[in-house]
Design a protein around this motif. Structure first.
Motif, PDB file in Angstrom:
ATOM      1  N   GLN A  52     -34.954 -50.831 -77.027  1.00 29.36           N
ATOM      2  CA  GLN A  52     -33.576 -51.426 -77.517  1.00 29.36           C
ATOM      3  C   GLN A  52     -33.674 -52.023 -78.834  1.00 29.36           C
ATOM      4  O   GLN A  52     -34.673 -52.207 -79.276  1.00 29.36           O
ATOM      5  CB  GLN A  52     -32.990 -52.567 -76.415  1.00 29.36           C
ATOM      6  N   GLY A  53     -32.467 -52.545 -79.286  1.00 31.97           N
ATOM      7  CA  GLY A  53     -32.560 -53.098 -80.706  1.00 31.97           C
ATOM      8  C   GLY A  53     -31.977 -54.628 -80.376  1.00 31.97           C
ATOM      9  O   GLY A  53     -31.356 -54.890 -79.379  1.00 31.97           O
ATOM     10  N   ALA A  54     -32.340 -55.409 -81.176  1.00 30.66           N
ATOM     11  CA  ALA A  54     -31.998 -56.900 -80.987  1.00 30.66           C
ATOM     12  C   ALA A  54     -30.672 -57.266 -81.522  1.00 30.66           C
ATOM     13  O   ALA A  54     -30.101 -56.589 -82.347  1.00 30.66           O
ATOM     14  CB  ALA A  54     -33.219 -57.959 -81.667  1.00 30.66           C
ATOM     15  N   ASP A  55     -30.202 -58.137 -80.838  1.00 24.48           N
ATOM     16  CA  ASP A  55     -28.870 -58.784 -81.441  1.00 24.48           C
ATOM     17  C   ASP A  55     -27.652 -57.817 -81.489  1.00 24.48           C
ATOM     18  O   ASP A  55     -26.962 -57.771 -82.645  1.00 24.48           O
ATOM     19  CB  ASP A  55     -29.221 -59.584 -82.695  1.00 24.48           C
ATOM     20  N   GLY A  56     -27.560 -56.765 -80.811  1.00 26.39           N
ATOM     21  CA  GLY A  56     -26.335 -56.097 -80.419  1.00 26.39           C
ATOM     22  C   GLY A  56     -26.138 -54.957 -81.083  1.00 26.39           C
ATOM     23  O   GLY A  56     -25.023 -54.365 -81.330  1.00 26.39           O
ATOM     24  N   ASN A  57     -27.053 -54.314 -81.763  1.00 19.98           N
ATOM     25  CA  ASN A  57     -27.329 -53.122 -82.421  1.00 19.98           C
ATOM     26  C   ASN A  57     -28.623 -52.285 -82.035  1.00 19.98           C
ATOM     27  O   ASN A  57     -29.565 -53.110 -81.853  1.00 19.98           O
ATOM     28  CB  ASN A  57     -27.134 -53.180 -83.831  1.00 19.98           C
ATOM     29  N   PHE A  58     -28.601 -50.945 -81.614  1.00 16.30           N
ATOM     30  CA  PHE A  58     -29.595 -50.159 -81.558  1.00 16.30           C
ATOM     31  C   PHE A  58     -30.666 -50.291 -82.640  1.00 16.30           C
ATOM     32  O   PHE A  58     -31.601 -50.683 -82.703  1.00 16.30           O
ATOM     33  CB  PHE A  58     -29.198 -49.036 -80.661  1.00 16.30           C
ATOM     34  N   CYS A  59     -30.056 -49.292 -83.573  1.00 16.87           N
ATOM     35  CA  CYS A  59     -30.835 -48.909 -84.531  1.00 16.87           C
ATOM     36  C   CYS A  59     -29.952 -48.281 -85.759  1.00 16.87           C
ATOM     37  O   CYS A  59     -29.432 -47.185 -85.401  1.00 16.87           O
ATOM     38  CB  CYS A  59     -32.132 -48.201 -84.564  1.00 16.87           C
ATOM     39  N   ALA A  60     -29.687 -48.914 -86.894  1.00 23.18           N
ATOM     40  CA  ALA A  60     -29.058 -48.015 -88.205  1.00 23.18           C
ATOM     41  C   ALA A  60     -29.872 -47.143 -88.810  1.00 23.18           C
ATOM     42  O   ALA A  60     -29.430 -46.465 -89.904  1.00 23.18           O
ATOM     43  CB  ALA A  60     -28.633 -49.307 -88.845  1.00 23.18           C
ATOM     44  N   GLY A  61     -30.889 -46.630 -88.189  1.00 20.21           N
ATOM     45  CA  GLY A  61     -31.731 -45.657 -88.848  1.00 20.21           C
ATOM     46  C   GLY A  61     -32.832 -45.860 -89.743  1.00 20.21           C
ATOM     47  O   GLY A  61     -33.271 -47.187 -89.705  1.00 20.21           O
TER      48      GLY A  61
END
Length: 254
Positions: A52-61
């Motif tokens: 998972q990603g922290a604070d509401g985003n998975f990953c922007a690349g």
């Protein structure tokens, strides 16, 4: 820490923690992701992992600011470390992506690397790197057509358009859709279900499913039989049949 690692029972949770960059991955973060999943795969007490990603985003690349500064991710033709970290790894155990917010460009490739994807209702996939001349080099051009078919993959790869949760579920890009803020909870529920099954059988069937992509029909058939025989020899099947004969598992109860 840019990558956090925790365990809950027999489940590992790996979190990309760079919220100031929407969890974009630079070189050191890629290495830490690789190390985290290597640690998970070695640990005999763990059955399933969640990314998972922290604070509401998975990953922007990939972190394009680092790329622009000449400090981009390592890109090698061979070797186990991929630009985004673990995407060349073939783990022996399943990984579930818990996707909130944006999973785009290389972040989408990370999600494609996972066995299953749980997507929050307002989450978004997309090959946004199309806009900036950044190629898919974490097996996105390979995994996406295999998951959703060549025609749909061509649409997403060539246009770079945004894909919402409803469409993702309809085309097989997402496996489950949760409420916003609930992707991790749903992924944990799914991980517990997977972890509760006899693991030798589950992992061998999973391996056969992955192996067959590189095999012709007869080779794939032999490989499936060999892995199945390995499961039978392990004693799991006999134990399961014995439990069934005593009433366990009937009427959908496990």
């Amino acid at each position: 820490m840019t990558v956090e690692y925790e365990t809950r029972g027999d489940i590992a949770i790996v979190t990309i923690n760079r919220p100031e960059r929407r969890n974009a991955v630079d070189g050191p973060t890629a290495q830490k992701l690789f190390d985290a999943f290597e640690r998970f795969d070695r640990d005999e007490n763990l059955n399933t992992a969640i990314l998972q990603g922290a604070d509401g985003n998975f990953c922007a690349g990939a972190d394009l600011q680092a790329v622009a500064a000449g400090k981009g991710n390592t890109v090698e033709k061979t070797g186990p470390l991929a630009p985004m970290g673990p995407t060349r790894m073939r783990l022996s155990k399943p990984v579930i992506a818990a996707v909130e917010g944006y999973a785009v460009a290389g972040g989408m490739e990370l999600a494609l690397w996972c066995d299953l994807r749980v997507m929050a209702a307002s989450a978004r996939f997309g090959i946004f790197c199309r806009r900036f001349g950044v190629p898919l080099i974490d097996m996105g051009t390979i995994r996406l057509p295999r998951l959703i078919g060549q025609s749909r993959a061509s649409d997403l790869i060539l246009t770079g358009r945004e894909v919402d949760a409803e469409e993702s579920l309809a085309i097989g890009l997402a496996n489950r859709v949760s409420g916003d803020g609930e992707a991790l909870d749903m992924a944990l529920e799914l991980a517990r279900q997977i972890s509760a099954f006899p693991q030798k059988c589950l992992r061998n069937d999973r391996q056969s499913m992955h192996d067959q992509w590189a095999m012709d029909h007869d080779t794939a058939m032999r490989n499936e039989i060999e892995l199945g025989l390995e499961t039978l020899r392990s004693g799991e099947t006999l134990a399961g049949a014995t439990a069934f004969s005593k009433g366990k598992g009937r009427h959908g109860q496990f």
